[in-house]
Design an enzyme around this catalytic site. Structure first.
Site, PDB file in Angstrom:
ATOM      1  NE  ARG A  11      -4.080  -2.071   1.897  1.00  0.00           N
ATOM      2  CZ  ARG A  11      -5.299  -1.942   2.736  1.00  0.00           C
ATOM      3  NH1 ARG A  11      -5.582  -1.167   3.797  1.00  0.00           N
ATOM      4  NH2 ARG A  11      -6.140  -2.795   2.630  1.00  0.00           N
TER       5      ARG A  11
ATOM      6  CG  ASN B  37      -0.199   9.395  10.132  1.00  0.00           C
ATOM      7  OD1 ASN B  37      -1.112  10.656  10.193  1.00  0.00           O
ATOM      8  ND2 ASN B  37      -0.402   8.444   9.086  1.00  0.00           N
TER       9      ASN B  37
ATOM     10  CE  LYS C 243       8.933   0.146  27.610  1.00  0.00           C
ATOM     11  NZ  LYS C 243       8.172  -0.744  28.604  1.00  0.00           N
TER      12      LYS C 243
ATOM     13  CE1 TYR D  80      -9.335   8.643  14.945  1.00  0.00           C
ATOM     14  CE2 TYR D  80     -10.251  10.734  15.139  1.00  0.00           C
ATOM     15  CZ  TYR D  80      -9.244   9.850  14.727  1.00  0.00           C
ATOM     16  OH  TYR D  80      -8.486  10.515  13.921  1.00  0.00           O
TER      17      TYR D  80
ATOM     18  CE  LYS E 220      -6.159  10.034  16.619  1.00  0.00           C
ATOM     19  NZ  LYS E 220      -4.756   9.981  16.193  1.00  0.00           N
TER      20      LYS E 220
ATOM     21  CB  VAL F 265      -7.286  15.552   6.568  1.00  0.00           C
ATOM     22  CG1 VAL F 265      -6.205  15.219   5.050  1.00  0.00           C
ATOM     23  CG2 VAL F 265      -6.765  16.714   7.214  1.00  0.00           C
TER      24      VAL F 265
END
Length: 296
Positions: free
Chosen positions: A41, A84, A117, A148, A152, A181
């Site tokens: 991908r 990300n 870590k 979600y 966050k 986005v």
């Protein structure tokens, strides 16, 4: 000649934020190590000359193996770690399935902890920067997105604490507070809200069509390229006025994406004010009709 600087980015599948950031850093001369669970991908990155690696941030062994592999490229000094990789989850808060919530937390929160870590020593050696890609929903209670949102919000609290704790070691921590986005995350199994997310025994079942009709306006979202162009200067020390005098300083938060400015203002307002705005956006009725499904 300036020494090479290395960037490791998670969640770099084509069509997403990580992919766009990888290309942007590459275009600016950084040595980019792009990762995703499925290497195929990232074919567009491979063709562009970037190094791609398979990584599952929910798997301790996978993280450990990638850290060892990355060390061979960086010689033990990593300048940027951009966390990300993310997973969505859309459903009414009251109907959430614990297994679905656990999956989201494992990627969005625990995955970041695993990565930081594992790469701490490479980052300290380079006096590097950790970039945690967050979302304005860590402040804004976006309806029917509770799992979600919670992941966050946890990530933001963790990032703010990490920023303080790593400062003595010369490692900076930045959160990108992402607005709307246009990514492929909406196409993932838990990312698109469908009628299946509102079962017949849900208190929201009578309002399912209304809820689905008033989801986020994707057509107004910024492109992944626009997002990367907006975030990049601040990540490398050129986007804020004070960075003219202190280019090595990274901001605690970078706001980019559709409605990110509104989210930034909203983060300073009472919760009641923003909650009211969200209710108007999703067009929830002021008083709902309730049918007790526990009674025949």
């Amino acid at each position: 000649m300036e020494a090479e600087k290395f960037v490791l980015i998670t969640g770099c599948s084509e069509g997403g934020i990580g992919n766009a950031l990888a290309l942007k850093f590459h275009q600016e001369g950084f040595q980019v190590l792009a990762t995703a669970r499925q290497v195929e991908r990232m074919d567009n990155l491979t063709k562009a000359g970037l190094q791609t690696l398979k990584l599952d941030v929910t798997d301790e062994d996978s993280v450990r193996e990638v850290e060892q592999e990355v060390r061979k490229f960086t010689n033990g000094s990593l300048h940027y770690l951009i966390n990300n990789a993310g997973a969505p989850c859309s459903a009414p808060a009251i109907d959430l399935d614990i297994e679905d919530v656990s999956k989201v937390m494992d990627v969005n929160f625990y995955g970041v902890i695993r990565m930081n870590k594992a790469f701490q020593h490479q980052l300290i050696r380079a006096k590097g920067t950790i970039v945690n890609v967050n979302s304005l929903v860590s402040y804004v209670p976006f309806a029917f997105n509770a799992a979600y949102n919670a992941s966050k919000a946890a990530l933001l609290a963790y990032s703010n604490t990490l920023r303080i704790e790593l400062a003595p070691f010369g490692v900076q921590v930045t959160s990108i507070m992402t607005g709307g986005v246009q990514t492929k995350i909406q196409s993932k199994p838990l990312g698109t809200m469908t009628e299946a997310a509102i079962p017949e025994n849900s208190i929201y079942y009578p309002y399912r069509k209304l809820i689905l009709e008033n989801r986020n306006p994707v057509e107004k979202f910024v492109t992944i390229e626009e997002f990367a162009d907006a975030a990049y200067p601040q990540l490398v020390g050129r986007g804020r006025w004070y960075q003219l005098f202190k280019p090595g300083v990274r901001p605690a938060q970078i706001w980019a994406g559709y409605m990110s400015s509104a989210g930034r203002v909203g983060s300073m307002l009472p919760v009641e004010v923003f909650s009211m705005s969200v209710r108007l956006i999703v067009k929830l009725p002021s008083t709902a009709v309730w049918r007790d499904h526990t009674v025949d």
